[in-house]
Scaffold this motif. Structure first.
Motif, short mmCIF file in Angstrom:
data_model
loop_
_atom_site.label_atom_id
_atom_site.label_comp_id
_atom_site.label_asym_id
_atom_site.label_seq_id
_atom_site.Cartn_x
_atom_site.Cartn_y
_atom_site.Cartn_z
N TYR A 256 0.89 -1.16 0.00
CA TYR A 256 0.00 0.00 0.00
C TYR A 256 0.93 1.21 0.00
O TYR A 256 1.53 1.52 1.03
N PHE B 299 4.32 1.03 1.93
CA PHE B 299 4.20 0.04 3.00
C PHE B 299 3.95 -1.36 2.45
O PHE B 299 3.04 -1.57 1.64
N ALA C 159 2.51 -4.78 3.03
CA ALA C 159 1.58 -5.47 3.94
C ALA C 159 1.76 -6.99 3.88
O ALA C 159 1.61 -7.68 4.89
N ASN D 251 -2.87 -7.66 15.10
CA ASN D 251 -3.49 -6.64 14.24
C ASN D 251 -2.43 -6.10 13.29
O ASN D 251 -1.31 -5.82 13.70
N GLY D 252 -2.82 -5.99 12.03
CA GLY D 252 -1.91 -5.40 11.06
C GLY D 252 -0.89 -6.36 10.48
O GLY D 252 -0.03 -5.97 9.71
N ALA D 253 -0.98 -7.65 10.83
CA ALA D 253 0.00 -8.64 10.36
C ALA D 253 -0.07 -8.82 8.84
O ALA D 253 0.91 -9.22 8.21
N GLY D 254 -1.26 -8.58 8.28
CA GLY D 254 -1.43 -8.77 6.83
C GLY D 254 -2.40 -9.89 6.48
O GLY D 254 -2.51 -10.27 5.31
N LYS D 255 -3.12 -10.39 7.46
CA LYS D 255 -4.02 -11.54 7.25
C LYS D 255 -5.13 -11.21 6.25
O LYS D 255 -5.34 -11.94 5.27
N THR D 256 -5.83 -10.11 6.50
CA THR D 256 -6.94 -9.74 5.62
C THR D 256 -6.44 -9.40 4.22
O THR D 256 -7.06 -9.76 3.22
N THR D 257 -5.28 -8.76 4.16
CA THR D 257 -4.69 -8.44 2.84
C THR D 257 -4.40 -9.73 2.08
O THR D 257 -4.70 -9.84 0.88
N GLN E 106 -14.28 -9.99 7.18
CA GLN E 106 -14.08 -9.55 8.57
C GLN E 106 -15.19 -8.60 9.01
O GLN E 106 -15.61 -8.63 10.16
N GLU F 70 -11.98 -13.87 10.72
CA GLU F 70 -12.48 -13.58 12.08
C GLU F 70 -14.00 -13.74 12.18
O GLU F 70 -14.71 -12.79 12.52
N HIS G 108 -8.33 -14.31 16.13
CA HIS G 108 -7.50 -13.86 17.25
C HIS G 108 -7.72 -14.76 18.46
O HIS G 108 -7.07 -14.59 19.48
N1 LIG Z 1 -6.37 -0.11 1.90
C1 LIG Z 1 -5.28 0.07 2.65
N2 LIG Z 1 -4.51 1.15 2.48
C2 LIG Z 1 -3.40 1.35 3.21
N3 LIG Z 1 -2.95 0.50 4.17
C3 LIG Z 1 -3.70 -0.59 4.39
C4 LIG Z 1 -4.90 -0.86 3.66
N4 LIG Z 1 -5.41 -2.03 4.10
C5 LIG Z 1 -4.58 -2.45 5.07
N5 LIG Z 1 -3.55 -1.60 5.25
C6 LIG Z 1 -2.44 -1.77 6.19
O1 LIG Z 1 -1.79 -3.01 5.93
C7 LIG Z 1 -1.44 -3.68 7.12
C8 LIG Z 1 -2.10 -5.06 7.14
O2 LIG Z 1 -3.50 -4.90 7.25
P1 LIG Z 1 -4.48 -6.14 7.32
O3 LIG Z 1 -5.85 -5.60 7.37
O4 LIG Z 1 -4.14 -7.09 6.23
O5 LIG Z 1 -4.05 -6.79 8.73
P2 LIG Z 1 -4.75 -7.94 9.57
O6 LIG Z 1 -3.68 -8.93 9.88
O7 LIG Z 1 -5.95 -8.43 8.87
O8 LIG Z 1 -5.14 -7.17 10.91
P3 LIG Z 1 -6.43 -7.37 11.89
O9 LIG Z 1 -6.07 -8.50 12.79
O10 LIG Z 1 -6.48 -6.07 12.63
O11 LIG Z 1 -7.62 -7.61 11.05
C9 LIG Z 1 -1.88 -2.77 8.26
O12 LIG Z 1 -0.78 -2.02 8.68
C10 LIG Z 1 -2.93 -1.88 7.62
O13 LIG Z 1 -2.98 -0.62 8.25
#
Ligand SMILES: Nc1ncnc2c1ncn2[C@@H]1O[C@H](COP(=O)(O)OP(=O)(O)OP(=O)(O)O)[C@@H](O)[C@H]1O
Ligand SMILES: [Mg+2]
Length: 282
Positions: free
Chosen positions: A14, A17, A19, A39-45, A84, A161, A193
């Motif tokens: 992103y 950054f 992810a 949180n923020g590990a990158g799972k949803t991405t 999620q 989740e 989680h």
């Molecule tokens: N559309 C976006 N634009 C910019 N940064 C993003 C975007 N989506 C996610 N991020 C960033 O990418 C990183 C990974 O986000 P992601 O949602 O994949 O984490 P996650 O492991 O699913 O976290 P959670 O447990 O909180 O759901 C985070 O730092 C988030 O802020």
């Protein structure tokens, strides 16, 4: 067993950054795969790339030997998605939400009716079929989201989740349903989680942090990598510390040397995660 999902050198950025960082992963057909990380590990991405919602900057995702992308209609039919965030039409009833989902997959007539009745029954939401989605409890919303994801009987189910804010009874009901799905031979990918949820359901667990999977094994092997017993104790500064032992006598000897309170217990998956990331998952 053969892999149904293959992730090859996948990176998602992103802006500047990163992810998801050059990630490689195989998921076997019929397995229940857990993805854990803070949180923020990158799972949803990562999940978003697996379901063709996001395009990787680099690398490729293959499902059933086909490259996944947003235009792959065949693959879209093979997957069910529980995102999620709540994805219900809040001004439609429970049943109308399912009818709408069925229409997207061109399910019609008797077949549609039978499938919807089956899912209402399965998910234990038949009694609220005429209630507006916005009036459902959190647990019922999650159950309806799972029903929606299953409307077209997909081979692979992605759940991001799925039990957030769900009470213990409803959560156990959801676990039962997911176990049935697994017994039916479906492949399930779950992020959570709740470590006990992953431990209970998943045959493989991947630990993810900072865009990388740094461990991927069975829950048993993950635990064994640290030891068998945990001594949890206060150090002289009243900070909780953890020490891991393979041998019970060594654990007892160590415990006896501690002046403050301690707990000697079996090692948990949470210990493993805490040890590797140095922070709690939740
Ligand atoms: N559309 C976006 N634009 C910019 N940064 C993003 C975007 N989506 C996610 N991020 C960033 O990418 C990183 C990974 O986000 P992601 O949602 O994949 O984490 P996650 O492991 O699913 O976290 P959670 O447990 O909180 O759901 C985070 O730092 C988030 O802020
Ligand atoms: Mg997420």
């Amino acid at each position: 067993m053969s892999e149904i999902i293959k992730i090859e050198d996948v990176t998602k950025k992103y802006g500047d950054f990163t992810a998801v960082d050059k990630l490689n992963l195989d998921i076997e057909k019929g397995s229940f795969f857990g993805l854990l990380g803070p949180n923020g590990a990158g799972k949803t991405t990562l999940i978003s790339m697996l379901i063709g919602l996001l395009k990787p900057n680099e690398g490729k995702v293959f499902i059933m030997n086909q490259e996944m992308n947003r235009n792959n209609v065949f693959l879209k039919k093979q997957i069910g998605i529980v995102p999620q965030h709540i994805n219900l039409d809040k001004d439609l009833t429970v049943k109308e939400n399912l009818i709408l989902a069925a229409k997207l997959f061109k399910l019609r007539g008797k077949k549609r009716e039978v499938q919807i009745e089956k899912l209402l029954d399965y998910m234990d939401i038949k009694k609220v079929e005429n209630r507006m989605a916005r009036k459902l409890s959190g647990g019922m919303k999650r159950k309806l989201m799972i029903a929606k994801a299953l409307i077209h009987s997909p081979e692979i189910l992605f759940l991001d989740e799925p039990t957030v804010g769900v009470d213990l009874n409803a959560r156990r009901k959801i676990w039962d349903i997911l176990k049935i799905m697994k017994d039916m031979g479906k492949t399930i990918i779950l992020t959570t989680h709740y470590i006990e949820e992953a431990e209970y359901l998943c045959d493989k667990i991947a630990l993810m942090d900072k865009g990388k999977i740094f461990y991927n094994d069975t829950s048993e092997n993950l635990k064994r990598s640290l030891g068998k017993y945990t001594v949890e104790y206060f150090d002289e500064n009243k900070v909780t510390k953890y020490k891991f032992f393979k041998d019970i006598d060594e654990a007892k000897n160590f415990s006896n040397s501690i002046k403050e309170n301690f707990i000697l217990r079996d090692i948990s998956l949470e210990d493993v995660f805490y040890n590797f990331t140095n922070r709690k998952v939740t």
